[in-house]
Scaffold this active site. Sequence first.
Site, PDB file in Angstrom:
ATOM      1  N   ASP A  19      -2.522   6.200   5.904  1.00 33.65           N
ATOM      2  CA  ASP A  19      -1.373   5.944   5.024  1.00 33.65           C
ATOM      3  C   ASP A  19      -1.807   6.209   3.588  1.00 33.65           C
ATOM      4  O   ASP A  19      -2.794   5.648   3.120  1.00 33.65           O
ATOM      5  CB  ASP A  19      -0.928   4.492   5.196  1.00 33.65           C
ATOM      6  N   THR A  21      -0.134   5.453   0.906  1.00 35.30           N
ATOM      7  CA  THR A  21       0.442   4.488  -0.023  1.00 35.30           C
ATOM      8  C   THR A  21      -0.650   3.753  -0.792  1.00 35.30           C
ATOM      9  O   THR A  21      -1.555   3.185  -0.200  1.00 35.30           O
ATOM     10  CB  THR A  21       1.309   3.452   0.728  1.00 35.30           C
ATOM     11  N   GLY A  80      -3.324   6.412  -5.190  1.00 38.35           N
ATOM     12  CA  GLY A  80      -3.391   6.701  -6.630  1.00 38.35           C
ATOM     13  C   GLY A  80      -3.675   5.458  -7.447  1.00 38.35           C
ATOM     14  O   GLY A  80      -4.445   5.498  -8.417  1.00 38.35           O
ATOM     15  N   ASP A  81      -3.069   4.355  -7.055  1.00 33.23           N
ATOM     16  CA  ASP A  81      -3.326   3.089  -7.751  1.00 33.23           C
ATOM     17  C   ASP A  81      -4.769   2.643  -7.558  1.00 33.23           C
ATOM     18  O   ASP A  81      -5.414   2.156  -8.484  1.00 33.23           O
ATOM     19  CB  ASP A  81      -2.376   1.999  -7.254  1.00 33.23           C
ATOM     20  N   GLY A 138      -0.622   0.657   4.678  1.00 28.26           N
ATOM     21  CA  GLY A 138      -0.035  -0.151   3.615  1.00 28.26           C
ATOM     22  C   GLY A 138      -0.768  -0.033   2.299  1.00 28.26           C
ATOM     23  O   GLY A 138      -1.922   0.378   2.233  1.00 28.26           O
TER      24      GLY A 138
END
Length: 80
Positions: free
Chosen positions: A20, A22, A25-26, A62
């Site tokens: 995943d 998600t 990038g953070d 997630g």
Amino acid sequence: MLANDSGVYELPAFDVSVVDETGAGDAYAAALIDRWILAGVPPREAGRFAAAAAAHNVAAEGARGGLATRAAVRSFLADR
């Protein structure tokens, strides 16, 4: 790529199996700030650390499932 007054640094992503994307990038941005800005680590090393944090993040489902500790990122890097 990262750049500062000393130069431009090309830092490729790690080739890992993606579960995943998600939050990758953070995770990268947070790790980069932690190492480069807060710890004063040279850009190439900080960028490699950040890329490893992002690679670790995509291995779990997630946005928060794959967040790595500094120790986990160091272990990931030690294997490469």
